[in-house]
Enzyme design. Sequence first.
Site, PDB file in Angstrom:
ATOM      1  N   GLY A  23       0.822  -1.208   0.000  1.00 59.07           N
ATOM      2  CA  GLY A  23       0.000   0.000   0.000  1.00 59.07           C
ATOM      3  C   GLY A  23       0.854   1.255   0.000  1.00 59.07           C
ATOM      4  O   GLY A  23       1.610   1.496   0.941  1.00 59.07           O
ATOM      5  N   GLU A 183     -18.995  17.919   1.355  1.00 56.03           N
ATOM      6  CA  GLU A 183     -18.215  18.543   0.283  1.00 56.03           C
ATOM      7  C   GLU A 183     -18.824  18.238  -1.089  1.00 56.03           C
ATOM      8  O   GLU A 183     -18.911  19.118  -1.951  1.00 56.03           O
ATOM      9  CB  GLU A 183     -16.759  18.081   0.370  1.00 56.03           C
ATOM     10  CG  GLU A 183     -16.098  18.681   1.614  1.00 56.03           C
ATOM     11  CD  GLU A 183     -14.661  18.231   1.880  1.00 56.03           C
ATOM     12  OE1 GLU A 183     -13.914  19.007   2.462  1.00 56.03           O
ATOM     13  OE2 GLU A 183     -14.298  17.101   1.533  1.00 56.03           O
TER      14      GLU A 183
HETATM   15  C1  LIG Z   1     -13.359  10.614  -0.688  1.00 51.83           C
HETATM   16  C2  LIG Z   1     -12.434  10.672   0.501  1.00 51.83           C
HETATM   17  C3  LIG Z   1     -12.175  11.890   1.101  1.00 51.83           C
HETATM   18  C4  LIG Z   1     -11.313  11.970   2.194  1.00 51.83           C
HETATM   19  N1  LIG Z   1     -11.076  13.191   2.751  1.00 51.83           N
HETATM   20  C5  LIG Z   1     -10.160  13.291   3.748  1.00 51.83           C
HETATM   21  C6  LIG Z   1      -9.822  14.569   4.271  1.00 51.83           C
HETATM   22  O1  LIG Z   1     -10.352  15.591   3.846  1.00 51.83           O
HETATM   23  N2  LIG Z   1      -8.871  14.626   5.238  1.00 51.83           N
HETATM   24  C7  LIG Z   1      -8.265  13.494   5.705  1.00 51.83           C
HETATM   25  O2  LIG Z   1      -7.380  13.595   6.555  1.00 51.83           O
HETATM   26  N3  LIG Z   1      -8.592  12.278   5.260  1.00 51.83           N
HETATM   27  C8  LIG Z   1      -9.526  12.152   4.281  1.00 51.83           C
HETATM   28  N4  LIG Z   1      -9.845  10.914   3.786  1.00 51.83           N
HETATM   29  C9  LIG Z   1      -9.307   9.712   4.438  1.00 51.83           C
HETATM   30  C10 LIG Z   1      -7.885   9.460   4.016  1.00 51.83           C
HETATM   31  O3  LIG Z   1      -7.760   9.518   2.623  1.00 51.83           O
HETATM   32  C11 LIG Z   1      -7.482   8.081   4.542  1.00 51.83           C
HETATM   33  O4  LIG Z   1      -7.617   8.074   5.949  1.00 51.83           O
HETATM   34  C12 LIG Z   1      -6.052   7.737   4.178  1.00 51.83           C
HETATM   35  O5  LIG Z   1      -5.934   7.656   2.772  1.00 51.83           O
HETATM   36  C13 LIG Z   1      -5.646   6.416   4.810  1.00 51.83           C
HETATM   37  O6  LIG Z   1      -4.351   6.108   4.411  1.00 51.83           O
HETATM   38  P1  LIG Z   1      -3.926   4.581   4.225  1.00 51.83           P
HETATM   39  O7  LIG Z   1      -2.462   4.610   3.919  1.00 51.83           O
HETATM   40  O8  LIG Z   1      -4.386   3.774   5.366  1.00 51.83           O
HETATM   41  O9  LIG Z   1      -4.758   4.067   2.984  1.00 51.83           O
HETATM   42  P2  LIG Z   1      -4.837   4.606   1.504  1.00 51.83           P
HETATM   43  O10 LIG Z   1      -4.329   5.984   1.408  1.00 51.83           O
HETATM   44  O11 LIG Z   1      -6.228   4.330   1.058  1.00 51.83           O
HETATM   45  O12 LIG Z   1      -3.821   3.669   0.710  1.00 51.83           O
HETATM   46  C14 LIG Z   1      -4.028   2.301   0.576  1.00 51.83           C
HETATM   47  C15 LIG Z   1      -3.205   1.820  -0.599  1.00 51.83           C
HETATM   48  O13 LIG Z   1      -3.199   0.393  -0.576  1.00 51.83           O
HETATM   49  C16 LIG Z   1      -3.353  -0.080  -1.883  1.00 51.83           C
HETATM   50  N5  LIG Z   1      -3.915  -1.419  -1.797  1.00 51.83           N
HETATM   51  C17 LIG Z   1      -5.090  -1.776  -1.230  1.00 51.83           C
HETATM   52  N6  LIG Z   1      -5.296  -3.089  -1.318  1.00 51.83           N
HETATM   53  C18 LIG Z   1      -4.211  -3.590  -1.961  1.00 51.83           C
HETATM   54  C19 LIG Z   1      -3.835  -4.899  -2.362  1.00 51.83           C
HETATM   55  N7  LIG Z   1      -4.609  -5.960  -2.116  1.00 51.83           N
HETATM   56  N8  LIG Z   1      -2.664  -5.065  -3.018  1.00 51.83           N
HETATM   57  C20 LIG Z   1      -1.864  -4.003  -3.276  1.00 51.83           C
HETATM   58  N9  LIG Z   1      -2.186  -2.742  -2.917  1.00 51.83           N
HETATM   59  C21 LIG Z   1      -3.333  -2.533  -2.259  1.00 51.83           C
HETATM   60  C22 LIG Z   1      -4.284   0.928  -2.534  1.00 51.83           C
HETATM   61  O14 LIG Z   1      -4.184   0.885  -3.949  1.00 51.83           O
HETATM   62  C23 LIG Z   1      -3.794   2.228  -1.930  1.00 51.83           C
HETATM   63  O15 LIG Z   1      -2.804   2.838  -2.736  1.00 51.83           O
HETATM   64  C24 LIG Z   1     -10.724  10.798   2.700  1.00 51.83           C
HETATM   65  C25 LIG Z   1     -10.982   9.560   2.091  1.00 51.83           C
HETATM   66  C26 LIG Z   1     -11.833   9.504   1.002  1.00 51.83           C
HETATM   67  C27 LIG Z   1     -12.100   8.176   0.343  1.00 51.83           C
END
Ligand SMILES: Cc1cc2nc3c(=O)[nH]c(=O)nc-3n(C[C@H](O)[C@H](O)[C@H](O)COP(=O)(O)OP(=O)(O)OC[C@H]3O[C@@H](n4cnc5c(N)ncnc54)[C@H](O)[C@@H]3O)c2cc1C
Length: 434
Positions: A23, A183
């Site tokens: 990820g 939003e």
């Molecule tokens: C529409 C929307 C608006 C948001 N607005 C805000 C905001 O205004 N402010 C804020 O702070 N947060 C916001 N968030 C939340 C924020 O984006 C998430 O909390 C954050 O992205 C979490 O980070 P992460 O690294 O856990 O996951 P992510 O950033 O989602 O990254 C996960 C990664 O894992 C990869 N992945 C998943 N499964 C697999 C697999 N099986 N094999 C290989 N790769 C995989 C995906 O492709 C992705 O690149 C928002 C989320 C969304 C959906």
Amino acid sequence: MAVGAETARGLHMTKRHRVVIVGAGFGGLSVVKSLKGAPVDIVVIDQRNHHLFQPLLYQVATASLAPSEIAWPIRSMLRNRRDVTTMLATVIGIDTAGKGVLLADGSQISYDTLVLATGARHGYFGHDEWEAFAPGLKTIEDATAIRGQILAAFEEAELETDPVRQRALLTFAIVGAGPTGVELAGTIADLARDTLPRDFRTIDTRGARVLLVEAGPEVLNGYPEELSTYARHALQKLGVEISLGAPVTHIGEGAITFGERRVEAKTIIWAAGVRASPAAEWLDVASDRNGRIVVEPDLTVPGFPAVFALGDTVAIGAPDGSMVPGIAPAAKQEGAFVGEAIRRRLAGEARHTPFRYRHQGSLAQIGKRKAIADFGWIRLRGATAWWLWGLAHIYFLVGVRARLGVVLNWLWIYTRNERAARLITRPAGETELD
Ligand SMILES: Cc1cc2nc3c(=O)[nH]c(=O)nc-3n(C[C@H](O)[C@H](O)[C@H](O)COP(=O)(O)OP(=O)(O)OC[C@H]3O[C@@H](n4cnc5c(N)ncnc54)[C@H](O)[C@@H]3O)c2cc1C
């Protein structure tokens, strides 16, 4: 170096400790950053070739920004890190006994330390059948599909002669009044009121109905009451119709039911629930009701000290007794913590310190001129909060080009009501809403 079966190609074998990060979202990339200079080889695996700035995804869905302004190739972001190998691949499981990550193409990548940062997707509270009629917003594909749906609805309404059907085409229902729902609703209202009217001849797009449906008692639940109330009034001023306290009971083809009401809406967007990635299933460990791994205080997975998990795919408590929220700063802080923990382990330190989350504040935009901001010690609303919201988002974008592009687009929207990314990107002949 890990000894598990190594069947994937393109990896350089060295004798250094290998950290595999699944990820390249906010959490995963923060681990990479934190491990800079550490004596490790890092393998970053993501199923997409780009890192996505999800907080501005709704602006792609509403034709305000282009996808390339909020997403960047992971490979190029990491090009200067010779210790990092990037792989475009989908993980489908973990062989914990053999310390290997299983990929969809049948190959396997071995690890010494594994970091799972696979995020979340939308959750439909046990009603997965609603997804076909009410898509959620999580990926670039979701955003461009929703954009196409919104723009095509106006196009079809322009040609529609039946007033009932035309009304349904011009009704946009958004489920969930959290930041994303608020939003989306505000921006669709802006689009209909300010951007589109001059371009259509038959319909008055200002009459479009934007409906925000929330099961809870207020919009932006979790924000201080005064800011939620302000947001509700600001949305209503934009013409958004808000329904509170009535959960959705049914979503079907072109219609949504909440409480006692059934509304015909050709466009329904889901912004209500999230469900973690299947990382807990891969490891066969306990998860909460949203599928999130219940991690140890040091973000390791119970029973697997060599496996860390973080971000939206985990559940962990904050110092004030609440749960750490599923937001980007939390994932980044966890990533920095995990990178540091790996360094300390390699240096032979046995102490396991717990992760401590620091909430830096919450921001949400309401239409193109207003926002709210809550930093605990200060609360802002209106135009001041909007400027702060804009600056904060520009700061977190990657690279000068994206920043300039976003600023220019916002300037055009702000001063001329023009949205550059008004494209329906589907094969010709498939523009009708099915
Ligand atoms: C529409 C929307 C608006 C948001 N607005 C805000 C905001 O205004 N402010 C804020 O702070 N947060 C916001 N968030 C939340 C924020 O984006 C998430 O909390 C954050 O992205 C979490 O980070 P992460 O690294 O856990 O996951 P992510 O950033 O989602 O990254 C996960 C990664 O894992 C990869 N992945 C998943 N499964 C697999 C697999 N099986 N094999 C290989 N790769 C995989 C995906 O492709 C992705 O690149 C928002 C989320 C969304 C959906």
